[in-house]
Design an enzyme around this catalytic site. Structure first.
Site, PDB file in Angstrom:
ATOM      1  N   TYR A 192      77.142  27.206  52.284  1.00  0.00           N
ATOM      2  CA  TYR A 192      78.400  26.461  52.182  1.00  0.00           C
ATOM      3  C   TYR A 192      78.299  25.079  52.814  1.00  0.00           C
ATOM      4  CZ  TYR A 192      80.677  30.851  50.781  1.00  0.00           C
ATOM      5  OH  TYR A 192      81.032  32.001  50.135  1.00  0.00           O
ATOM      6  N   LYS A 226      69.140  39.217  52.412  1.00  0.00           N
ATOM      7  CA  LYS A 226      68.490  39.409  51.107  1.00  0.00           C
ATOM      8  C   LYS A 226      67.032  38.999  51.280  1.00  0.00           C
ATOM      9  CE  LYS A 226      68.742  40.407  46.662  1.00  0.00           C
ATOM     10  NZ  LYS A 226      68.991  41.760  46.143  1.00  0.00           N
ATOM     11  N   ASP A 252      73.135  43.665  48.511  1.00  0.00           N
ATOM     12  CA  ASP A 252      73.617  44.450  47.360  1.00  0.00           C
ATOM     13  C   ASP A 252      73.847  45.895  47.765  1.00  0.00           C
ATOM     14  OD1 ASP A 252      70.874  44.366  47.739  1.00  0.00           O
ATOM     15  OD2 ASP A 252      70.353  44.343  45.614  1.00  0.00           O
ATOM     16  N   ASP A 272      81.485  36.216  53.730  1.00  0.00           N
ATOM     17  CA  ASP A 272      82.705  35.872  53.002  1.00  0.00           C
ATOM     18  C   ASP A 272      83.040  36.996  52.019  1.00  0.00           C
ATOM     19  OD1 ASP A 272      84.796  34.591  51.783  1.00  0.00           O
ATOM     20  OD2 ASP A 272      83.602  33.027  50.837  1.00  0.00           O
ATOM     21  N   ASP A 318      85.949  40.404  52.564  1.00  0.00           N
ATOM     22  CA  ASP A 318      87.073  40.673  51.658  1.00  0.00           C
ATOM     23  C   ASP A 318      86.992  42.100  51.110  1.00  0.00           C
ATOM     24  OD1 ASP A 318      88.138  38.198  52.029  1.00  0.00           O
ATOM     25  OD2 ASP A 318      88.253  37.672  49.905  1.00  0.00           O
TER      26      ASP A 318
END
Ligand code: NAI
Ligand code: MG
Length: 355
Positions: A140, A191, A223, A247, A251
């Site tokens: 980001y 990852k 994942d 992020d 959620d």
């Protein structure tokens, strides 16, 4: 004295921070912490008064505070303003100005609300996890290109994921310290099978872990972590991860609990830390005395725990919320047939009584 800056912001932010301050004052009477409150504006409310969503004066007051309690910002009225004047700018200004490098989001499934969870009760019952998300680095904030023409003559765009060792060390240490206050388990999510920045992440996490022999560590690819969160959320205590994975996963974790009105968060900084519910300003219900103040009150409990190291006081607030729910009191967002419906002010009064 411990100075707390209260930023109600917009919409229901005004009502729910008022509730949380009432609860903090009551707790202070019991624990003699010596809390002192000052209010500042942010978001649309600040724009109306000062022509900017966050004044330098408000930011400076936060920098000097022992903790910041934030409601929410935003509303239709200010949606058409230029980007630098929009209410959300206040959030980025605070993150940057206070160096808020970590976001902590607990997800707890209350036995009384288990039926509001989208997952089967036997899967989620007893879940109690905390996501520690890196907040100021990674993809980001990396170098990016909005548009360029590649060798084949096609338009393309790109972003970069960059993490330095100190950045990873800082967030990892915080995750381990936090796990020591909880059940002593850290799951690092990356990852590393594909991304170089994730391979460095994993190496640094393993190094930092050596200083915390009492904390158990495991690693998951993102994942798989996304899958495990809905298959078996009970396996998690503290999850530490980078900005983008955090992020998304936070959620996902937030809905497991069933109501966003109940979810607190902490953003930990170099200078001070900021505490806020995860929901927004809910303009649809603002000013009607029906907003659920529990997410903000639980954020105030996190302020006591992480900024003021007042663990007993924090637990007292959490227990008072548990009791309020166990006694059958429900704000509109979590109300179902057979329970007792209450508004914001009444919920606050009951929670104060239960402290
Ligand atoms: P929202 O979280 O404000 O509301 C979503 C839905 O949940 C609404 O139906 C609302 O009534 C309900 N809800 C939210 N909090 C509740 C509570 N405490 N008690 C009962 N019901 C509650 O998200 P939405 O509608 O997408 O955004 C509204 C405004 O808030 C926008 O301007 C948005 O930009 C802003 N926002 C601000 C955030 C912040 O200040 N950190 C975070 C998210 C959104
Ligand atoms: Mg998000």
């Amino acid at each position: 004295m411990k100075k707390i800056i209260v930023i109600p912001g917009d919409g229901i932010g005004q009502e729910i921070t008022k509730s949380a301050v009432e609860v903090l004052k009551k707790v202070d009477e019991k624990f003699n912490i010596g809390l002192e409150f000052e209010t500042r504006d942010a978001g649309g409310t600040s724009y109306e008064k000062f022509g900017t969503p966050l004044t330098d004066e408000a930011l400076d007051a936060c920098k000097k505070a022992d903790g910041v309690l934030f409601g929410a910002v935003g509303g239709k009225k200010w949606d058409s303003l230029p980007v630098h004047l929009r209410p959300e700018k206040a959030i980025f200004g605070l993150r940057k100005g206070l160096g808020l490098f970590a976001n902590l989001r607990p997800t707890k499934v209350y036995p009384e609300l288990i039926n509001s969870s989208p997952l089967k009760p036997e899967l989620v019952g007893g879940s109690d996890l905390l996501i520690v998300r890196e907040l100021v680095g990674g993809i980001y904030f990396g170098k990016r290109c909005e548009s360029e023409i590649n060798a084949q003559g096609d338009e393309q765009a790109w972003d970069t994921e960059i993490y330095s060792v100190p950045e990873i060390e800082r967030i990892t240490k915080l995750a381990f310290e936090t796990a020591k206050l909880r059940r002593g388990k850290v799951t690092s999510v990356d990852k590393a099978n594909v991304l170089a920045a994730s391979r460095l992440w994993r190496k640094v996490v393993v190094d930092v872990a050596k200083d915390f022999p009492e904390v158990e560590l495991n690693h998951l690819y993102v994942d798989n972590a996304a899958m495990q969160l809905v298959l078996n959320p009970k396996q998690f205590d503290v999850i530490v991860t980078n900005n983008i994975f955090g992020d998304i996963l936070s959620d996902e974790a937030a809905v497991i609990g069933g109501s966003i009105g109940l979810m607190p968060s902490a953003s930990i900084g170099e200078l001070t830390s900021l505490y806020e519910p995860i929901h927004g300003s809910a303009p649809d219900i603002a000013g009607k005395d029906i907003a659920n103040p529990m997410g903000t009150i639980l954020s105030a409990a996190m302020l006591l725990r992480y900024s003021l190291k007042e663990e007993a006081a924090a637990q007292t607030i959490e227990a008072a919320i548990d009791k309020t729910l166990a006694d059958g009191w429900r704000t509109a967002d979590i109300f179902t047939e057979g329970f007792k419906k209450i508004g914001t002010a009444q919920a606050t009064e009951i929670i104060c009584k239960n402290l």
